[in-house]
Scaffold this active site. Sequence first.
Site, PDB file in Angstrom:
ATOM      1  CG  PHE A   1      -2.109  -0.803   1.224  1.00 57.90           C
ATOM      2  CD1 PHE A   1      -3.313  -0.313   0.746  1.00 57.90           C
ATOM      3  CD2 PHE A   1      -2.061  -2.112   1.683  1.00 57.90           C
ATOM      4  CE1 PHE A   1      -4.461  -1.103   0.730  1.00 57.90           C
ATOM      5  CE2 PHE A   1      -3.196  -2.913   1.682  1.00 57.90           C
ATOM      6  CZ  PHE A   1      -4.403  -2.399   1.202  1.00 57.90           C
ATOM      7  CG  ASP A   2       1.072   5.719  -2.078  1.00 54.46           C
ATOM      8  OD1 ASP A   2       2.225   6.022  -1.714  1.00 54.46           O
ATOM      9  OD2 ASP A   2       0.209   6.554  -2.401  1.00 54.46           O
ATOM     10  CG  LEU A   3       1.326   7.041   4.304  1.00 53.59           C
ATOM     11  CD1 LEU A   3       0.227   6.362   5.102  1.00 53.59           C
ATOM     12  CD2 LEU A   3       2.580   7.251   5.163  1.00 53.59           C
ATOM     13  CG  ASP A   4       1.580  10.894   1.794  1.00 50.60           C
ATOM     14  OD1 ASP A   4       1.136  10.681   2.937  1.00 50.60           O
ATOM     15  OD2 ASP A   4       2.692  11.395   1.578  1.00 50.60           O
TER      16      ASP A   4
END
Length: 218
Positions: free
Chosen positions: A8-11
């Site tokens: 998962f990417d965060l931002d």
Amino acid sequence: MSYQVILFDLDGTLTDPKVGITKSVQYALAKYDIHEPDLDKLTAFIGPPLVESFQEFYSLTNEQAHVAVGYYREYFTKAGMYENAVYPGIKELLARLAAVDKQLIVATSKPTVFSEQIMAHFGLDRFFSSIVGSNLDGSRIHKAEIIDYILASLPGFDRQNIIMVGDRKHDIVGAKHNRIDSVAVSYGYGGLAELEAAQPTYIVSTVYELEKCLLKTV
């Protein structure tokens, strides 16, 4: 396809960091006597490496851009990091994925040290086996490098069983570079046109659709 590992990417994927990131950029630009009162004009900084964005959007030199990142972090570490919010439904999604024993890993261009603090602040860290970002010295900033680093730590997994979830073209390009599938989420900051052009394996517009997509394949 059954995905055992989900990156998962965060931002723009797990959290909406608009206020904190844009205010940090605004603060850094002001150091160069560039005053941008409209935070909406700074949302393009969400996702890509900051050094590149300062050069691309405000024509700073490479040296100036690196200094600007330092200014950015002055504000970010004091306030911007927590001017952030978890997207509705994300915690529930992560809990369901964890409940069926999927290995969840954060793959972000944000420095690892800041990412760990943000994930802990919002109570998301408990769902993830690791949080991998960039280094404070400016190395390992591109998503392809970050994914490659993660895959090197997962020698027992077939790449067909790993997928990347993100909201910018960089997430999709990074996944393709490493020969893994991807899910693009258009509720973030990339926009549908950018994501469609990157040609992800799947594309969804809401956290609910993301949940259906991932649980359908897990």
